[in-house]
Scaffold this active site. Structure first.
Site, PDB file in Angstrom:
ATOM      1  N   GLU A  42       0.954  -1.164  -0.068  1.00 41.37           N
ATOM      2  CA  GLU A  42      -0.031  -0.123   0.062  1.00 41.37           C
ATOM      3  C   GLU A  42       0.786   1.313   0.050  1.00 41.37           C
ATOM      4  O   GLU A  42       0.368   2.356  -0.364  1.00 41.37           O
ATOM      5  CB  GLU A  42      -1.068  -0.093   0.937  1.00 41.37           C
ATOM      6  N   SER A  43       2.303   1.179   0.348  1.00 39.39           N
ATOM      7  CA  SER A  43       3.118   2.630   0.139  1.00 39.39           C
ATOM      8  C   SER A  43       3.309   2.836  -1.271  1.00 39.39           C
ATOM      9  O   SER A  43       3.518   3.747  -1.558  1.00 39.39           O
ATOM     10  CB  SER A  43       4.462   1.957   0.841  1.00 39.39           C
TER      11      SER A  43
END
Length: 263
Positions: A42-43
């Site tokens: 998700e980064s």
């Protein structure tokens, strides 16, 4: 647990990965059953190929080994909410009979302050939008509860029609893999039922570790033991990871412990 979680990713094209046990399983899958699996964190990293287990979603190894790095808004708005990710892989602190997740707060009992957990992170969006969701966590009454202290992430709500009523496009949780066996939602009720045991585990053990009256499939399977190749790949991954790597510390891994099982 880790090996069977990795096996569950056979045939998947893309996987949105949580840190902790989900990351261990997804990276093991790339080294065993699915070398072409695209790992997404998700980064903003797409196609990460870490040589060791990442310490967090912000680990530089994920960006250094990725095919591309995009912004977090693009990751969520275009890739995740756009329905472009096949499988989401999550951990949890608490799970109920409909595979709803709590990673926010737990009741510690009378006279004690509530226990604060890391929170939601991307888990609600992952569970809502991925084609399907796999979950991995240890099996105990502390984790598998009759009623969540807080609903962080919707699994199947209170039954099979809740997701559709809320307009959630993904299928939701399709398997919960534990150190005792595998639970899957019943097609008619969406309630988790025991479908597989790990070798040497009994139905009574699983029922005793579950905080509700767990139902069983008509025919319960037994998972295959880890192969020598799977164990070698798993041990190599862990050996390459710096000592002291937390097995939890992100919302997706909350409740997981360091001494992860290899079943």
């Amino acid at each position: 647990m880790e090996v069977n979680a990795a096996r569950a990713l056979a045939g998947a094209r893309t996987c949105f990965v949580g840190i902790g046990l989900p990351s261990t399983a997804a990276n093991l899958a790339r080294r065993t059953v699915n070398p072409d699996l695209v790992l997404i964190y998700e980064s903003g990293t797409l196609g990460s190929k870490p040589t060791r287990l990442p310490l967090s979603i912000g680990d530089g190894e994920l960006a250094d080994s990725a095919d591309a790095v995009v912004s977090v808004p693009e990751m969520f708005n275009y890739w995740l909410q756009g329905g472009r990710i096949d499988v989401g892989f999550l951990g949890a602190a608490q799970v109920d009979r409909f595979a709803n997740i709590n990673t926010t707060v737990v009741d510690r009992g009378p006279g004690k302050p509530e226990g604060r957990l890391p929170g939601a992170g991307g888990a609600p969006e992952i569970a809502a939008n991925c084609g399907q969701v796999l979950m991995v966590l240890r099996h105990s009454r502390r984790n598998f509860v009759g009623s969540l202290d807080f609903v962080t992430t919707l699994g199947h709500g209170s039954g099979p029609r809740d997701r559709a009523a809320l307009g959630l496009p993904g299928a939701g949780p399709t398997a919960v893999i534990t150190d005792l066996g595998v639970l899957r939602p019943d097609p008619g009720t969406a309630e988790l039922v025991l479908t597989d045991l790990h070798p040497g585990v009994t139905v009574e053990q699983v029922r005793a570790a579950t905080g509700w009256d767990l139902k069983e499939a008509a025919r319960i399977g037994v998972t295959d033991p880890p192969t020598a190749a799977e164990l070698a790949a798993l041990r190599a991954l862990k050996a390459a990871t710096p000592q002291g790597t937390p097995a939890s510390g992100t919302p997706e891994a909350a409740g997981a412990r360091k001494d992860t099982a290899t079943r």
